[in-house]
Design a protein around this motif. Structure first.
Motif, PDB file in Angstrom:
ATOM      1  N   TRP A  53       4.317  -9.018  13.145  1.00  0.00           N
ATOM      2  CA  TRP A  53       4.286  -7.944  12.170  1.00  0.00           C
ATOM      3  C   TRP A  53       4.887  -8.399  10.846  1.00  0.00           C
ATOM      4  O   TRP A  53       5.695  -9.326  10.787  1.00  0.00           O
ATOM      5  N   THR A  54       4.482  -7.725   9.797  1.00  0.00           N
ATOM      6  CA  THR A  54       5.114  -7.848   8.503  1.00  0.00           C
ATOM      7  C   THR A  54       5.404  -6.432   8.007  1.00  0.00           C
ATOM      8  O   THR A  54       5.132  -5.465   8.716  1.00  0.00           O
ATOM      9  N   VAL A  55       5.959  -6.312   6.809  1.00  0.00           N
ATOM     10  CA  VAL A  55       6.320  -4.987   6.305  1.00  0.00           C
ATOM     11  C   VAL A  55       5.392  -4.578   5.171  1.00  0.00           C
ATOM     12  O   VAL A  55       4.777  -5.418   4.512  1.00  0.00           O
ATOM     13  N   ASN A  56       5.296  -3.281   4.974  1.00  0.00           N
ATOM     14  CA  ASN A  56       4.535  -2.713   3.869  1.00  0.00           C
ATOM     15  C   ASN A  56       5.463  -2.593   2.662  1.00  0.00           C
ATOM     16  O   ASN A  56       6.302  -1.700   2.599  1.00  0.00           O
ATOM     17  N   PHE A  57       5.328  -3.506   1.712  1.00  0.00           N
ATOM     18  CA  PHE A  57       6.212  -3.525   0.560  1.00  0.00           C
ATOM     19  C   PHE A  57       5.959  -2.367  -0.394  1.00  0.00           C
ATOM     20  O   PHE A  57       6.667  -2.227  -1.394  1.00  0.00           O
ATOM     21  N   GLY A  58       4.973  -1.539  -0.083  1.00  0.00           N
ATOM     22  CA  GLY A  58       4.744  -0.346  -0.874  1.00  0.00           C
ATOM     23  C   GLY A  58       5.608   0.825  -0.445  1.00  0.00           C
ATOM     24  O   GLY A  58       5.583   1.885  -1.082  1.00  0.00           O
ATOM     25  N   ARG A  59       6.368   0.686   0.629  1.00  0.00           N
ATOM     26  CA  ARG A  59       7.224   1.765   1.131  1.00  0.00           C
ATOM     27  C   ARG A  59       8.676   1.543   0.720  1.00  0.00           C
ATOM     28  O   ARG A  59       9.237   0.455   0.928  1.00  0.00           O
ATOM     29  N   PRO A  60       9.334   2.560   0.155  1.00  0.00           N
ATOM     30  CA  PRO A  60      10.740   2.412  -0.257  1.00  0.00           C
ATOM     31  C   PRO A  60      11.674   2.060   0.899  1.00  0.00           C
ATOM     32  O   PRO A  60      12.684   1.371   0.707  1.00  0.00           O
ATOM     33  N   ALA A  61      11.332   2.506   2.120  1.00  0.00           N
ATOM     34  CA  ALA A  61      12.206   2.239   3.266  1.00  0.00           C
ATOM     35  C   ALA A  61      12.359   0.751   3.541  1.00  0.00           C
ATOM     36  O   ALA A  61      13.350   0.320   4.142  1.00  0.00           O
ATOM     37  N   ASN A 105       0.855  -1.188   0.000  1.00  0.00           N
ATOM     38  CA  ASN A 105       0.000   0.000   0.000  1.00  0.00           C
ATOM     39  C   ASN A 105       0.892   1.239   0.000  1.00  0.00           C
ATOM     40  O   ASN A 105       1.423   1.641   1.034  1.00  0.00           O
ATOM     41  N   ARG A 106       1.040   1.844  -1.170  1.00  0.00           N
ATOM     42  CA  ARG A 106       1.919   3.012  -1.298  1.00  0.00           C
ATOM     43  C   ARG A 106       1.361   4.233  -0.583  1.00  0.00           C
ATOM     44  O   ARG A 106       2.097   5.170  -0.278  1.00  0.00           O
TER      45      ARG A 106
END
Length: 383
Positions: free
Chosen positions: A353-361, A337-338
């Motif tokens: 938790w997991t990560v938001n692969f829409g974030r460049p960080a 989700n960008r």
């Protein structure tokens, strides 16, 4: 069946056990990665999906263990059993997910419902204190290991053991250097720092609050505190294991007999404690019992946009349901989700938790974790 067959298939059995537990730990409004209205959690289709999933996991675990028991070498047995268990568990999940997703789509479960996102502003203005005192055991063990190593270093022989076999017998040696002597201390520092940072960041991460649960914020607070404490205990356990390994490297304890059990015991006990706490609290605190008045005026706000809602003092008991955000979750497991600024989000299926692969960080984060994963074996001298 070889002598080491049973220990080799234990990881597959553990994976199967945890997979069986997972549907019981997720919030009622998220079943097999599919967002549902709360009243649909008891729908016959959802119940059937659970039974299908549990049957599949049971069958997969039986096949995985059977395959592992009759593979000749212990190493190959573990690989075969784990691979069968992992692939089969994912297949069982995807099958159950498809049943729920199809029923939701065909039944138009969200049609005509007021969909909202919910937030509690006090989670930012008055966040739950991070349990810094729980970092002390890991720090103390690491410092203690370094002190013992510094005292022992002048007496160390020119060649140090760099690897042991499963029975605790040395199989390879390396020259005495600062890195070879203190490699495990460096690993302790890296592991402790990584777990503390991740615990701190996730504790302040995005809260998944249920629009149909007036106590969602309180559950979230208790959940993040419990998980942070468990992770910090796990860090201390990992450091204790490396402390014992360092003692063997420095010839202060023998590496055979009871020693292999001593190495794995801290991790096993900490992991068992994590499982117990996880079952107690559930994902996002969904299994916790909260007493007291409803959260009127606690800063809970509703919104209908693509981001978090804002505002204060609105009640959630007004027929609203959580926003149907399945489109951001690929197969219910990968979040992209960008528009969401959060880097860490709570898992849809499982605990944590997991990560938001829409974030460049996230790219930098994953590169950093991969770098640590590559450097740890090097610094540890393949212990």
């Amino acid at each position: 069946m070889h002598a080491n067959a049973v220990p080799a298939v234990l990881p597959a059995l553990l994976i199967g056990f945890l997979s069986l537990l997972t549907p019981l730990l997720t919030p009622r409004t998220v079943q097999f990665g599919v967002r549902l209205p709360a009243e649909r959690a008891g729908d016959p289709v959802v119940a059937h999906a659970r039974r299908t999933y549990w049957t599949g996991i049971g069958a997969v675990t039986a096949v995985a263990v059977s395959a592992g028991l009759f593979v000749r070498s212990a190493g190959a047995a573990a690989i075969v059993a784990d691979l069968v268990e992992l692939v089969g568990s994912v297949a069982a999940y995807l099958l159950a997910r498809s049943h729920v997703a199809d029923a939701k789509r065909d039944g138009h479960w969200f049609e005509g419902r007021r969909q909202v996102t919910v937030t509690d502003t006090t989670l930012r203005t008055r966040p739950e204190p991070f349990p810094w005192l729980w970092t002390l055991p890991a720090v103390a063990i690491t410092v203690g290991t370094a002190v013992v190593g510094a005292v022992r270093y002048p007496q160390l022989p020119p060649r140090l053991v760099s690897h042991y076999d499963a029975g605790g017998h040395p199989t390879s040696y390396t020259d005495k250097t600062f890195v070879s002597a203190f490699g495990l201390v460096m690993v302790q520092i890296a592991v402790t720092a990584l777990i503390v940072v991740l615990s701190r960041v996730t504790a302040r991460g995005k809260a998944e609050l249920d629009a149909q649960d007036p106590h969602a914020a309180e559950r979230h607070r208790r959940f993040v505190t419990a998980m942070a404490r468990c992770l910090l205990v796990l860090a201390a356990a990992a450091d204790l294991t490396m402390f014992f390994a360092a003692l063997a490297t420095w010839n202060l304890v023998g590496s055979t007999g009871f020693f292999p059990v001593l190495l794995i015991a801290p991790i096993v006990l900490a992991t068992a404690g994590l499982v117990v706490v996880t079952v107690r609290v559930g994902q996002g605190g969904s299994r916790l019992r909260v007493e007291g008045a409803e959260a009127a005026g606690s800063g809970i706000g509703l919104g209908t946009g693509s981001g978090n809602g804002s505002g204060a003092g609105n009640r959630t008991g007004n027929g609203a349901v959580n926003r149907d955000d399945d489109s951001f979750w690929k197969l219910g497991m990968v979040y992209v989700n960008r528009e969401d600024p959060a880097v860490f989000v709570q898992k849809r299926f499982g605990v944590g938790w997991t990560v938001n692969f829409g974030r460049p960080a996230v790219v930098g984060l994953l590169v950093g974790i991969l770098a640590i994963a590559v450097l740890v074996p090097v610094l540890a001298g393949s212990h």
